[in-house]
Design a protein around this motif. Structure first.
Motif, PDB file in Angstrom:
ATOM      1  N   LEU A  57       0.822  -1.215   0.000  1.00  0.00           N
ATOM      2  CA  LEU A  57       0.000   0.000   0.000  1.00  0.00           C
ATOM      3  C   LEU A  57       0.855   1.262   0.000  1.00  0.00           C
ATOM      4  O   LEU A  57       0.575   2.211  -0.738  1.00  0.00           O
ATOM      5  CB  LEU A  57      -0.946  -0.029   1.201  1.00  0.00           C
ATOM      6  CG  LEU A  57      -1.978  -1.159   1.192  1.00  0.00           C
ATOM      7  CD1 LEU A  57      -2.796  -1.152   2.478  1.00  0.00           C
ATOM      8  CD2 LEU A  57      -2.879  -1.062  -0.026  1.00  0.00           C
ATOM      9  N   VAL A  58       1.897   1.276   0.814  1.00  0.00           N
ATOM     10  CA  VAL A  58       2.800   2.440   0.831  1.00  0.00           C
ATOM     11  C   VAL A  58       3.507   2.565  -0.510  1.00  0.00           C
ATOM     12  O   VAL A  58       3.655   3.665  -1.050  1.00  0.00           O
ATOM     13  CB  VAL A  58       3.813   2.317   1.994  1.00  0.00           C
ATOM     14  CG1 VAL A  58       4.905   3.365   1.885  1.00  0.00           C
ATOM     15  CG2 VAL A  58       3.102   2.440   3.330  1.00  0.00           C
ATOM     16  N   ALA A  82      11.251   2.572  -2.310  1.00  0.00           N
ATOM     17  CA  ALA A  82      12.330   1.612  -2.063  1.00  0.00           C
ATOM     18  C   ALA A  82      12.289   1.089  -0.626  1.00  0.00           C
ATOM     19  O   ALA A  82      12.470  -0.114  -0.389  1.00  0.00           O
ATOM     20  CB  ALA A  82      13.674   2.257  -2.367  1.00  0.00           C
ATOM     21  N   LEU A  83      12.032   1.972   0.332  1.00  0.00           N
ATOM     22  CA  LEU A  83      11.951   1.538   1.735  1.00  0.00           C
ATOM     23  C   LEU A  83      10.762   0.608   1.964  1.00  0.00           C
ATOM     24  O   LEU A  83      10.857  -0.348   2.741  1.00  0.00           O
ATOM     25  CB  LEU A  83      11.875   2.744   2.666  1.00  0.00           C
ATOM     26  CG  LEU A  83      13.167   3.552   2.810  1.00  0.00           C
ATOM     27  CD1 LEU A  83      12.938   4.774   3.687  1.00  0.00           C
ATOM     28  CD2 LEU A  83      14.288   2.697   3.354  1.00  0.00           C
ATOM     29  N   ALA A  84       9.645   0.882   1.307  1.00  0.00           N
ATOM     30  CA  ALA A  84       8.489  -0.017   1.416  1.00  0.00           C
ATOM     31  C   ALA A  84       8.827  -1.391   0.848  1.00  0.00           C
ATOM     32  O   ALA A  84       8.425  -2.422   1.395  1.00  0.00           O
ATOM     33  CB  ALA A  84       7.283   0.581   0.684  1.00  0.00           C
ATOM     34  N   GLY A  85       9.595  -1.418  -0.233  1.00  0.00           N
ATOM     35  CA  GLY A  85      10.039  -2.685  -0.792  1.00  0.00           C
ATOM     36  C   GLY A  85      10.974  -3.434   0.148  1.00  0.00           C
ATOM     37  O   GLY A  85      10.884  -4.652   0.293  1.00  0.00           O
ATOM     38  N   VAL A  86      11.877  -2.709   0.805  1.00  0.00           N
ATOM     39  CA  VAL A  86      12.787  -3.337   1.771  1.00  0.00           C
ATOM     40  C   VAL A  86      11.995  -3.914   2.944  1.00  0.00           C
ATOM     41  O   VAL A  86      12.264  -5.029   3.409  1.00  0.00           O
ATOM     42  CB  VAL A  86      13.846  -2.319   2.258  1.00  0.00           C
ATOM     43  CG1 VAL A  86      14.623  -2.853   3.448  1.00  0.00           C
ATOM     44  CG2 VAL A  86      14.796  -1.964   1.122  1.00  0.00           C
ATOM     45  N   LEU A  87      11.010  -3.182   3.404  1.00  0.00           N
ATOM     46  CA  LEU A  87      10.173  -3.653   4.511  1.00  0.00           C
ATOM     47  C   LEU A  87       9.422  -4.931   4.119  1.00  0.00           C
ATOM     48  O   LEU A  87       9.391  -5.902   4.881  1.00  0.00           O
ATOM     49  CB  LEU A  87       9.181  -2.560   4.914  1.00  0.00           C
ATOM     50  CG  LEU A  87       8.268  -2.852   6.084  1.00  0.00           C
ATOM     51  CD1 LEU A  87       9.080  -2.895   7.371  1.00  0.00           C
ATOM     52  CD2 LEU A  87       7.188  -1.795   6.178  1.00  0.00           C
ATOM     53  N   ALA A  88       8.848  -4.948   2.930  1.00  0.00           N
ATOM     54  CA  ALA A  88       8.134  -6.138   2.462  1.00  0.00           C
ATOM     55  C   ALA A  88       9.089  -7.309   2.262  1.00  0.00           C
ATOM     56  O   ALA A  88       8.755  -8.456   2.591  1.00  0.00           O
ATOM     57  CB  ALA A  88       7.394  -5.821   1.154  1.00  0.00           C
ATOM     58  N   LEU A  89      10.273  -7.031   1.766  1.00  0.00           N
ATOM     59  CA  LEU A  89      11.270  -8.089   1.571  1.00  0.00           C
ATOM     60  C   LEU A  89      11.689  -8.686   2.910  1.00  0.00           C
ATOM     61  O   LEU A  89      11.810  -9.909   3.047  1.00  0.00           O
ATOM     62  CB  LEU A  89      12.484  -7.528   0.836  1.00  0.00           C
ATOM     63  CG  LEU A  89      13.597  -8.516   0.503  1.00  0.00           C
ATOM     64  CD1 LEU A  89      13.089  -9.593  -0.447  1.00  0.00           C
ATOM     65  CD2 LEU A  89      14.790  -7.789  -0.106  1.00  0.00           C
ATOM     66  N   TYR A  90      11.884  -7.843   3.901  1.00  0.00           N
ATOM     67  CA  TYR A  90      12.235  -8.333   5.236  1.00  0.00           C
ATOM     68  C   TYR A  90      11.144  -9.256   5.780  1.00  0.00           C
ATOM     69  O   TYR A  90      11.434 -10.330   6.312  1.00  0.00           O
ATOM     70  CB  TYR A  90      12.458  -7.159   6.193  1.00  0.00           C
ATOM     71  CG  TYR A  90      12.573  -7.596   7.628  1.00  0.00           C
ATOM     72  CD1 TYR A  90      13.744  -8.177   8.101  1.00  0.00           C
ATOM     73  CD2 TYR A  90      11.498  -7.458   8.500  1.00  0.00           C
ATOM     74  CE1 TYR A  90      13.844  -8.600   9.421  1.00  0.00           C
ATOM     75  CE2 TYR A  90      11.582  -7.886   9.812  1.00  0.00           C
ATOM     76  CZ  TYR A  90      12.761  -8.451  10.265  1.00  0.00           C
ATOM     77  OH  TYR A  90      12.850  -8.878  11.559  1.00  0.00           O
ATOM     78  N   GLY A  91       9.890  -8.856   5.638  1.00  0.00           N
ATOM     79  CA  GLY A  91       8.784  -9.675   6.134  1.00  0.00           C
ATOM     80  C   GLY A  91       8.706 -11.017   5.438  1.00  0.00           C
ATOM     81  O   GLY A  91       8.510 -12.056   6.074  1.00  0.00           O
ATOM     82  N   ALA A  92       8.869 -11.017   4.123  1.00  0.00           N
ATOM     83  CA  ALA A  92       8.795 -12.273   3.375  1.00  0.00           C
ATOM     84  C   ALA A  92       9.972 -13.186   3.714  1.00  0.00           C
ATOM     85  O   ALA A  92       9.796 -14.394   3.917  1.00  0.00           O
ATOM     86  CB  ALA A  92       8.768 -11.983   1.879  1.00  0.00           C
ATOM     87  N   LEU A  93      11.165 -12.628   3.808  1.00  0.00           N
ATOM     88  CA  LEU A  93      12.332 -13.452   4.118  1.00  0.00           C
ATOM     89  C   LEU A  93      12.283 -14.003   5.538  1.00  0.00           C
ATOM     90  O   LEU A  93      12.776 -15.106   5.802  1.00  0.00           O
ATOM     91  CB  LEU A  93      13.621 -12.661   3.891  1.00  0.00           C
ATOM     92  CG  LEU A  93      13.963 -12.365   2.434  1.00  0.00           C
ATOM     93  CD1 LEU A  93      15.222 -11.518   2.337  1.00  0.00           C
ATOM     94  CD2 LEU A  93      14.104 -13.644   1.632  1.00  0.00           C
ATOM     95  N   LEU A 137       9.502  -3.622  -6.219  1.00  0.00           N
ATOM     96  CA  LEU A 137       9.196  -2.333  -5.596  1.00  0.00           C
ATOM     97  C   LEU A 137      10.476  -1.571  -5.268  1.00  0.00           C
ATOM     98  O   LEU A 137      10.544  -0.347  -5.440  1.00  0.00           O
ATOM     99  CB  LEU A 137       8.343  -2.544  -4.346  1.00  0.00           C
ATOM    100  CG  LEU A 137       7.716  -1.307  -3.738  1.00  0.00           C
ATOM    101  CD1 LEU A 137       6.861  -0.561  -4.758  1.00  0.00           C
ATOM    102  CD2 LEU A 137       6.860  -1.688  -2.539  1.00  0.00           C
ATOM    103  N   ILE A 138      11.504  -2.285  -4.811  1.00  0.00           N
ATOM    104  CA  ILE A 138      12.801  -1.643  -4.582  1.00  0.00           C
ATOM    105  C   ILE A 138      13.348  -1.101  -5.903  1.00  0.00           C
ATOM    106  O   ILE A 138      13.843   0.032  -5.969  1.00  0.00           O
ATOM    107  CB  ILE A 138      13.794  -2.632  -3.938  1.00  0.00           C
ATOM    108  CG1 ILE A 138      13.332  -3.013  -2.530  1.00  0.00           C
ATOM    109  CG2 ILE A 138      15.203  -2.050  -3.891  1.00  0.00           C
ATOM    110  CD1 ILE A 138      14.080  -4.171  -1.911  1.00  0.00           C
TER     111      ILE A 138
END
Length: 193
Positions: A57-58, A82-93, A137-138
């Motif tokens: 969403l962000v 890019a930060l929203a992509g990093v946050l989503a990547l962290y959650g998935a990993l 997204l990143i």
């Protein structure tokens, strides 16, 4: 590759992949303890990694901002994407690296138990779709930051129309209870001759 259209397309695909992945089952497995005995558990992406949906969403809002704002806010929007992509990547990993812990946390949250339970989890392919969406997204943020400096903003047709100076006749001023001769630019109020 850094045109507005390509960045919008990559950002749109990224947000859609993240939202789709977040709505599907990420981990299936079983949990066993003294109270639950043995129970089969399925954990969806929004429960396993709520930051994936938040990142989508962000990221979508940041992509829209990338296309519509001026140069400096565009850089901020690119960094946010890019930060929203990093946050989503962290959650998935986090889910990918510990599916057993995801099952255990979900079972503990569902039953209110805080003790250790034996959990076994297996991943579906949806967390990997979430990783792909997060990486895209990143990439959107990076491309928007690099290419956004050369983009033009919205055209002037979207600007508010300029306020026109409205001239008020002496008759209208008199109707409103004002004296039209009070601020005569010549300085002399004309009276009867």
């Amino acid at each position: 590759m850094t045109s507005k259209r390509s960045v919008f397309f990559v950002g749109l695909v990224a947000a859609l992949l993240l939202l789709l992945a977040g709505s599907r089952t990420w981990v299936t497995g079983s949990v066993a303890d003294a109270v639950l005995q043995r129970a089969d558990v399925q954990v969806g992406g929004s429960s396993a990694a709520p930051v994936v949906t938040a990142g989508a969403l962000v990221g979508a809002a940041a992509v829209i901002a990338l296309l519509t704002v001026g140069r400096l806010p565009r850089s901020v929007a690119a960094v946010l994407a890019a930060l929203a992509g990093v946050l989503a990547l962290y959650g998935a990993l986090h889910v990918i690296t510990d599916p057993d812990g995801t099952i255990r946390d979900h079972a503990a949250g569902s039953t209110g138990r805080t003790g250790d339970a034996v959990a076994h989890g297996a991943l579906t392919f949806w967390p990997w779709v979430g990783v792909l969406g997060a990486v895209l997204l990143i990439l959107t943020g990076v491309l928007g930051f690099v290419g956004g400096r050369r983009w033009s903003g919205l055209s002037s047709r979207y600007d508010a129309p300029a306020a026109r100076k409205r001239t008020v006749s002496a008759w209208d001023r008199l109707s409103q209870g004002e004296d039209p001769t009070a601020d005569d630019p010549r300085g002399d109020a004309r009276g009867p001759a």
